[in-house]
Design a protein around this motif. Structure first.
Motif, PDB file in Angstrom:
ATOM      1  N   THR A   1       0.832  -1.200   0.000  1.00 30.56           N
ATOM      2  CA  THR A   1       0.000   0.000   0.000  1.00 30.56           C
ATOM      3  C   THR A   1       0.866   1.250   0.000  1.00 30.56           C
ATOM      4  N   PHE A   2       0.464   2.224  -0.817  1.00 30.97           N
ATOM      5  CA  PHE A   2       1.125   3.520  -0.881  1.00 30.97           C
ATOM      6  C   PHE A   2       0.068   4.606  -0.692  1.00 30.97           C
ATOM      7  N   SER A   3       0.368   5.593   0.115  1.00 30.77           N
ATOM      8  CA  SER A   3      -0.563   6.703   0.338  1.00 30.77           C
ATOM      9  C   SER A   3       0.136   8.026   0.078  1.00 30.77           C
ATOM     10  N   GLU A   4      -0.614   8.967  -0.473  1.00 38.17           N
ATOM     11  CA  GLU A   4      -0.090  10.298  -0.790  1.00 38.17           C
ATOM     12  C   GLU A   4      -1.169  11.329  -0.535  1.00 38.17           C
TER      13      GLU A   4
ATOM     14  N   ASP B   1     -16.151   0.660  -6.327  1.00 36.91           N
ATOM     15  CA  ASP B   1     -16.502   0.057  -5.041  1.00 36.91           C
ATOM     16  C   ASP B   1     -17.317   1.007  -4.178  1.00 36.91           C
ATOM     17  N   GLU B   2     -17.020   2.287  -4.275  1.00 33.79           N
ATOM     18  CA  GLU B   2     -17.756   3.305  -3.517  1.00 33.79           C
ATOM     19  C   GLU B   2     -17.658   4.626  -4.260  1.00 33.79           C
ATOM     20  N   LEU B   3     -18.791   5.298  -4.349  1.00 32.73           N
ATOM     21  CA  LEU B   3     -18.829   6.639  -4.914  1.00 32.73           C
ATOM     22  C   LEU B   3     -19.803   7.424  -4.034  1.00 32.73           C
ATOM     23  N   ASN B   4     -19.273   8.349  -3.237  1.00 34.27           N
ATOM     24  CA  ASN B   4     -20.088   9.095  -2.296  1.00 34.27           C
ATOM     25  C   ASN B   4     -19.936  10.583  -2.569  1.00 34.27           C
ATOM     26  N   GLU B   5     -20.985  11.183  -3.112  1.00 28.89           N
ATOM     27  CA  GLU B   5     -20.952  12.596  -3.486  1.00 28.89           C
ATOM     28  C   GLU B   5     -21.008  13.528  -2.279  1.00 28.89           C
ATOM     29  N   GLU B   6     -21.419  13.026  -1.123  1.00 23.16           N
ATOM     30  CA  GLU B   6     -21.489  13.863   0.079  1.00 23.16           C
ATOM     31  C   GLU B   6     -20.138  13.961   0.774  1.00 23.16           C
ATOM     32  N   THR B   7     -19.396  12.851   0.785  1.00 23.58           N
ATOM     33  CA  THR B   7     -18.086  12.848   1.456  1.00 23.58           C
ATOM     34  C   THR B   7     -16.936  12.986   0.460  1.00 23.58           C
ATOM     35  N   TYR B   8     -17.261  13.092  -0.813  1.00 23.10           N
ATOM     36  CA  TYR B   8     -16.258  13.194  -1.884  1.00 23.10           C
ATOM     37  C   TYR B   8     -15.266  12.031  -1.820  1.00 23.10           C
ATOM     38  N   THR B   9     -15.817  10.828  -1.702  1.00 15.80           N
ATOM     39  CA  THR B   9     -15.033   9.609  -1.611  1.00 15.80           C
ATOM     40  C   THR B   9     -15.267   8.774  -2.856  1.00 15.80           C
ATOM     41  N   TYR B  10     -14.178   8.253  -3.408  1.00 19.84           N
ATOM     42  CA  TYR B  10     -14.248   7.441  -4.628  1.00 19.84           C
ATOM     43  C   TYR B  10     -13.255   6.303  -4.493  1.00 19.84           C
ATOM     44  N   ASN B  11     -13.774   5.083  -4.410  1.00 20.26           N
ATOM     45  CA  ASN B  11     -12.930   3.900  -4.309  1.00 20.26           C
ATOM     46  C   ASN B  11     -13.242   2.983  -5.486  1.00 20.26           C
ATOM     47  N   TYR B  12     -12.206   2.480  -6.123  1.00 19.55           N
ATOM     48  CA  TYR B  12     -12.407   1.596  -7.264  1.00 19.55           C
ATOM     49  C   TYR B  12     -11.267   0.597  -7.355  1.00 19.55           C
TER      50      TYR B  12
ATOM     51  N   ILE C   1      -5.449  -3.976  -8.370  1.00 17.70           N
ATOM     52  CA  ILE C   1      -4.992  -2.735  -7.752  1.00 17.70           C
ATOM     53  C   ILE C   1      -6.242  -2.001  -7.302  1.00 17.70           C
ATOM     54  N   SER C   2      -6.263  -1.602  -6.039  1.00 13.35           N
ATOM     55  CA  SER C   2      -7.391  -0.848  -5.506  1.00 13.35           C
ATOM     56  C   SER C   2      -6.955   0.572  -5.218  1.00 13.35           C
ATOM     57  N   TYR C   3      -7.871   1.505  -5.478  1.00 13.62           N
ATOM     58  CA  TYR C   3      -7.592   2.924  -5.292  1.00 13.62           C
ATOM     59  C   TYR C   3      -8.641   3.528  -4.371  1.00 13.62           C
TER      60      TYR C   3
ATOM     61  N   VAL D   1      -7.597  19.085  -0.371  1.00 12.15           N
ATOM     62  CA  VAL D   1      -6.547  18.134  -0.021  1.00 12.15           C
ATOM     63  C   VAL D   1      -7.061  16.785  -0.516  1.00 12.15           C
ATOM     64  N   ALA D   2      -6.344  16.209  -1.444  1.00 12.25           N
ATOM     65  CA  ALA D   2      -6.726  14.904  -1.994  1.00 12.25           C
ATOM     66  C   ALA D   2      -5.867  13.839  -1.321  1.00 12.25           C
ATOM     67  N   LYS D   3      -6.539  12.926  -0.637  1.00 10.75           N
ATOM     68  CA  LYS D   3      -5.850  11.813   0.016  1.00 10.75           C
ATOM     69  C   LYS D   3      -6.058  10.582  -0.855  1.00 10.75           C
ATOM     70  N   MET D   4      -4.961  10.013  -1.325  1.00 10.42           N
ATOM     71  CA  MET D   4      -5.036   8.895  -2.262  1.00 10.42           C
ATOM     72  C   MET D   4      -4.221   7.723  -1.744  1.00 10.42           C
ATOM     73  N   THR D   5      -4.853   6.553  -1.755  1.00 13.10           N
ATOM     74  CA  THR D   5      -4.189   5.329  -1.328  1.00 13.10           C
ATOM     75  C   THR D   5      -4.328   4.290  -2.432  1.00 13.10           C
ATOM     76  N   ASN D   6      -3.212   3.711  -2.820  1.00 10.30           N
ATOM     77  CA  ASN D   6      -3.186   2.643  -3.828  1.00 10.30           C
ATOM     78  C   ASN D   6      -2.754   1.364  -3.143  1.00 10.30           C
ATOM     79  N   THR D   7      -3.499   0.289  -3.356  1.00  9.83           N
ATOM     80  CA  THR D   7      -3.169  -1.002  -2.773  1.00  9.83           C
ATOM     81  C   THR D   7      -2.958  -2.001  -3.907  1.00  9.83           C
ATOM     82  N   TYR D   8      -1.755  -2.547  -3.963  1.00 10.93           N
ATOM     83  CA  TYR D   8      -1.388  -3.521  -4.984  1.00 10.93           C
ATOM     84  C   TYR D   8      -1.443  -4.910  -4.356  1.00 10.93           C
ATOM     85  N   CYS D   9      -2.223  -5.802  -4.940  1.00  9.24           N
ATOM     86  CA  CYS D   9      -2.312  -7.187  -4.472  1.00  9.24           C
ATOM     87  C   CYS D   9      -1.521  -8.054  -5.431  1.00  9.24           C
TER      88      CYS D   9
END
Length: 183
Positions: A28-31, A96-107, A122-124, A137-145
């Protein structure tokens, strides 16, 4: 065989060894990145309307983005078709998740040239938050399986991060030049 514990029988030992050999490693990498645009506008442009905006702003990278299944929300499957001459021709991912209220996007990248026999998925995770200056502030996490003991090369991860950063910077520049768009 009656007195041999179940997990010590030859067939179970073989399957356990195959499992150990094939089990996934998780890296996992986060930026965090900052943008001058408020989260609502950046989310609308770069997430909700990405299938339209990315090919328009970056035709040298994106040929098209298609919604293959669903309505573009959680559970949908999209395919990114990249421009000719790229090392990767397409990427298919599930939202996997798209939330317009919390500005969260997981795929999760589920198919495409970027995946190999050594990389299962790869999950983002992307979350936009308001910065003290009113930008994002964009918090991004990439998970490589990975499969087995395959190691992701740092230069490949860095190259991927730079491409993603370039996409968001292009969207930011477009929104700065067009203050009424996605307002």
């Amino acid at each position: 065989m009656g007195n041999v514990p179940l997990l010590n029988r030859p067939i179970y030992k073989r399957h356990r060894a195959e499992y150990e050999k094939n089990r996934m490693g998780v890296i996992t990498f986060s930026e965090e990145y900052t943008y001058s645009i408020p989260p609502a506008r950046l989310f609308k442009a770069s997430v909700l309307d990405s299938h339209y905006l990315f090919p328009k702003l970056l035709p040298q990278a994106f040929k098209s983005i298609e919604i293959l299944q669903g309505n573009g929300g959680t559970g949908s499957i999209k395919q990114i078709n990249l421009a000719e001459g790229k090392n990767v021709s397409y990427l298919k991912y599930k939202i996997d998740e798209l939330n317009e209220e919390t500005y969260t996007y997981n795929y999760t990248l589920i198919e495409g040239d970027a995946l190999s026999a050594n990389l299962e998925k790869i999950s983002y995770e992307v979350k936009f938050e308001t910065s003290p200056s009113g930008g994002t502030v964009a918090k991004m996490t990439n998970t490589y399986c990975t499969v087995g003991d395959f190691a992701i090369k740092e230069e490949e991860v860095k190259a991927g991060k730079e491409k993603a950063l370039g996409m968001y910077k292009a969207v930011e520049a477009y929104l700065v030049q067009n203050p009424d768009v996605y307002a």
